[in-house]
Design an enzyme around this catalytic site. Structure first.
Site: not given
Ligand code: FES
Length: 146
Positions: A33, A103
């Site tokens: 990301c 994440c």
């Protein structure tokens, strides 16, 4: 979608900030990301992690996992801190949605990068720790070279 623990750590993140003259600092980027995480460790002469703080440009799941990760490594030895994997952090948070698993890697990698920095500064080798791959500053140097 998110567990109560994830929401709690997202809304009230623990250990946000920086440590002046930290024993080790690690900055990593998430390939998936593009988000960034920096982790600071304060390690005493006995190799115990006395303090740990983080800063991130990551999403809510990155904030929650980093917050939990800092809580988990505090008071631990370096070897014990290596066992604080993203899986361990996710378990401590009662899970994350599958799309958010990447994440949780930011915190683990940033801790490893900070430990690597500490080891380099002290000219020691930490068993089981390999050179961080996604160190942002390294990427920048590479770009400059080309
Ligand atoms: Fe980038 Fe979560 S989307 S850290």
């Amino acid at each position: 979608m998110y567990s109560e623990k994830v929401m709690d750590h997202f809304q009230h993140p623990r250990n946000v900030g920086e440590i002046e003259n930290a024993s080790g600092v690690g900055t990593v980027g998430n390939a998936k990301c593009g988000d960034i995480m920096r982790m600071y460790l304060d390690i005493d002469d006995n190799g115990i992690i006395q303090d740990c703080k983080f800063k991130t440009f990551g999403c809510g799941a990155a904030v929650a996992t980093s917050s939990m990760a800092t809580e988990l490594v505090k008071g631990k030895t370096i070897q014990e801190a290596l066992e604080v994997t993203n899986k361990a952090v996710m378990e401590a948070l009662d899970g994350l949605p599958p799309v958010k698993v990447h994440c949780s890697l930011l915190a683990e990698e940033a801790i490893h990068a900070a430990l690597w920095d500490y080891a380099e500064k002290h000219h020691i080798k930490i068993e089981g720790l390999s050179k961080p791959k996604s160190d942002i500053s390294e990427g920048e140097t590479e770009e400059e070279e080309y």
